[in-house]
Design an enzyme around this catalytic site. Sequence first.
Site, mmCIF file in Angstrom:
data_model
loop_
_atom_site.group_PDB
_atom_site.id
_atom_site.type_symbol
_atom_site.label_atom_id
_atom_site.label_comp_id
_atom_site.label_asym_id
_atom_site.label_seq_id
_atom_site.Cartn_x
_atom_site.Cartn_y
_atom_site.Cartn_z
ATOM 1 N N GLU A 59 -19.152 21.716 -15.096
ATOM 2 C CA GLU A 59 -19.532 20.369 -15.544
ATOM 3 C C GLU A 59 -18.658 19.312 -14.873
ATOM 4 O OE1 GLU A 59 -19.697 20.274 -19.890
ATOM 5 O OE2 GLU A 59 -20.610 22.256 -19.808
ATOM 6 N N SER A 94 -14.217 25.342 -27.878
ATOM 7 C CA SER A 94 -14.413 24.076 -28.576
ATOM 8 C C SER A 94 -13.337 23.961 -29.642
ATOM 9 C CB SER A 94 -15.797 24.072 -29.224
ATOM 10 O OG SER A 94 -15.808 23.229 -30.349
ATOM 11 N N LYS A 112 -17.906 28.841 -29.234
ATOM 12 C CA LYS A 112 -18.235 28.213 -27.945
ATOM 13 C C LYS A 112 -17.421 28.728 -26.769
ATOM 14 C CE LYS A 112 -20.734 25.116 -27.233
ATOM 15 N NZ LYS A 112 -20.624 23.706 -27.606
ATOM 16 N N SER A 118 0.839 -1.215 0.000
ATOM 17 C CA SER A 118 0.000 0.000 0.000
ATOM 18 C C SER A 118 0.867 1.256 0.000
ATOM 19 C CB SER A 118 -0.929 -0.008 1.221
ATOM 20 O OG SER A 118 -0.187 -0.168 2.414
ATOM 21 N N TYR A 144 -9.311 -6.338 12.752
ATOM 22 C CA TYR A 144 -8.708 -5.873 11.508
ATOM 23 C C TYR A 144 -8.745 -6.957 10.436
ATOM 24 C CZ TYR A 144 -5.383 -4.183 8.054
ATOM 25 O OH TYR A 144 -4.812 -3.792 6.883
ATOM 26 N N LYS A 153 -8.108 3.603 2.197
ATOM 27 C CA LYS A 153 -7.323 4.812 1.959
ATOM 28 C C LYS A 153 -7.489 5.419 0.574
ATOM 29 C CE LYS A 153 -4.084 2.659 4.265
ATOM 30 N NZ LYS A 153 -5.083 2.014 5.154
ATOM 31 N N ASN A 174 -17.466 27.145 -23.088
ATOM 32 C CA ASN A 174 -18.110 26.083 -22.308
ATOM 33 C C ASN A 174 -17.797 26.191 -20.819
ATOM 34 O OD1 ASN A 174 -19.058 24.993 -24.726
ATOM 35 N ND2 ASN A 174 -17.189 23.773 -24.989
ATOM 36 N N GLN A 203 -7.397 -2.086 4.097
ATOM 37 C CA GLN A 203 -6.367 -1.301 3.418
ATOM 38 C C GLN A 203 -6.976 -0.522 2.246
ATOM 39 O OE1 GLN A 203 -2.206 -2.684 3.049
ATOM 40 N NE2 GLN A 203 -2.656 -2.946 0.886
ATOM 41 N N ASN A 262 -1.986 -2.417 13.212
ATOM 42 C CA ASN A 262 -3.442 -2.230 13.168
ATOM 43 C C ASN A 262 -3.889 -0.955 13.881
ATOM 44 O OD1 ASN A 262 -3.297 -4.616 11.861
ATOM 45 N ND2 ASN A 262 -4.210 -5.856 13.491
ATOM 46 N N HIS A 305 -39.850 23.657 -10.524
ATOM 47 C CA HIS A 305 -39.968 22.810 -11.731
ATOM 48 C C HIS A 305 -39.248 23.448 -12.925
ATOM 49 C CE1 HIS A 305 -43.240 20.809 -9.489
ATOM 50 N NE2 HIS A 305 -43.598 22.053 -9.177
HETATM 51 N N1 ARG Z 1 -1.112 -1.298 5.185
HETATM 52 C C1 ARG Z 1 -2.060 -1.766 6.131
HETATM 53 C C2 ARG Z 1 -3.378 -1.005 5.958
HETATM 54 O O1 ARG Z 1 -3.347 -0.011 5.333
HETATM 55 C C3 ARG Z 1 -1.538 -1.540 7.512
HETATM 56 C C4 ARG Z 1 -2.089 -2.475 8.549
HETATM 57 C C5 ARG Z 1 -1.582 -3.818 8.310
HETATM 58 N N2 ARG Z 1 -1.847 -4.739 9.340
HETATM 59 C C6 ARG Z 1 -1.726 -6.028 9.183
HETATM 60 N N3 ARG Z 1 -1.979 -6.788 10.170
HETATM 61 N N4 ARG Z 1 -1.439 -6.533 8.031
HETATM 62 O O2 ARG Z 1 -4.430 -1.414 6.413
#
Ligand code: ARG
Length: 460
Positions: free
Chosen positions: A290, A277, A283, A23, A317, A325, A285, A322, A110, A156
């Site tokens: 949009e 355009s 044009k 990640s 967890y 994010k 725009n 993951q 975690n 309306h």
């Molecule tokens: N990269 C992991 C996440 O974003 C971090 C936590 C990982 N924990 C684990 N037990 N693998 O969730």
Amino acid sequence: MAKMWAGLTSGETSKIADDFNSSISFDCRMYEQDIKGSMAHAAMLSARGILSEEDAASITEGLAGILKDLKDGTLKIDPAAEDIHMFVEQVLTERIGDAGKKLHTARSRNDQVALDLRMYLREQIDEIMEKIRKLGRAVTGVAQKHTASIMPGYTHLQRAQPVTFAHHLLAYAMMLTRDLDRFSDCRKRMNISPIGSCALAGTTYDTDREMEAASLGFDGITLNSMDGVSDRDFCVELLNCIAILMMHLSRFSEEIILWSSWEFKYIELSSDYTTGSSIMPQKKNSDMAELVRGKTGRVYGDLMTLLTMLKGLPLAYNKDMQEDKEAVFDAVDTVKMCLDVFEGMISTMTVLTKRMREAAGKGFINATDLADYLVKKGLPFRDAYKISGGIVRECMAQGTVLEQFPLVAYRRFSPLFEEDVFEAIDLAACVERRISKGGPSEASVQQQLEIAERIFGGKK
Ligand code: ARG
């Protein structure tokens, strides 16, 4: 690459699994929060006698060096690392040796990732709120100049009753005040520290979670370790706030797009915020509006990603988490960009008040006022409504408007009509007489402006 968690297994995973699992490409943006969290952790461990003062000092110094090097670019994020937490710990251990290996005492990735994310997102909320205030100031700034600019209010998408451009804009300002409220409410629940929940079941060490939380600016600690590591409500809540804000911006965009069309021409966007355009030379725009409207769908998608990711997860967890994010970062990045663009677009647009006034003159938007006139002369509203409808129909047939309809003709519909009817249906007077709280009259609009200015802050 051998993993720091090599132990039970050799830690040798296939390249494809590494790539899939990593990640770092997206969680690297939390490096500062991760390092600051680790500094606070080391300080707490040492205060509780779990870590020696020398080790804590060496960890803190090492982390400070890593932070500085990452900031100035001397240290590059290793794209092969598993995540930002592993990367920082690895570099720390390379730099300071054995003390680095002690940092992860009484914590887990975690609770670490939950901590980092809360720290990162609370800052993002502050930035978003500042941008909302800035947009709010731009909207009220335009509104201030248009408290007497009459335009048709619509239902309306049909011309309905007269309002002013200020009143119309202030409706959006009110939405933004609620957005601010929602974000600050969301921040309250986000600003609770999960660190010390460890993997899921707390720890046997005599840690001081409150101390660690307070040193990182949190208002309190999570009360159940399993919830602490598996809760992502704060992400869902944030995306909910962002989705609602985007919905407001999208509705506003829709009006900007309509208003800049030839059909309306109530505003003209600055060329800084329009595109041409490639084929049609005439044009101009409203691409920015949009795109904001379009990106709203994308942000809704982020919210759905999160809700769906969480709905089947057992405690505590799970690696699915993951996936939180990218969705949350995408929404945050998107809304910030949209707010910036919107602010610029609103503060540079030209308002074509003449066109608004012309449109207000057609469409019989003072027909309600005509009925109200008869009511004030003693007729029940339903009867007055019917008579006024008949007059509108007659005006339409003759190709005229209520203001031009002669008094004798009015009197054929009801003897209650007198010369003062023309004053009653004058558009400016119609707006001014709408004195009910929250209405479009000058006094009410001034009140709205004051409230908005108080909430969005003075002009910067
Ligand atoms: N990269 C992991 C996440 O974003 C971090 C936590 C990982 N924990 C684990 N037990 N693998 O969730």
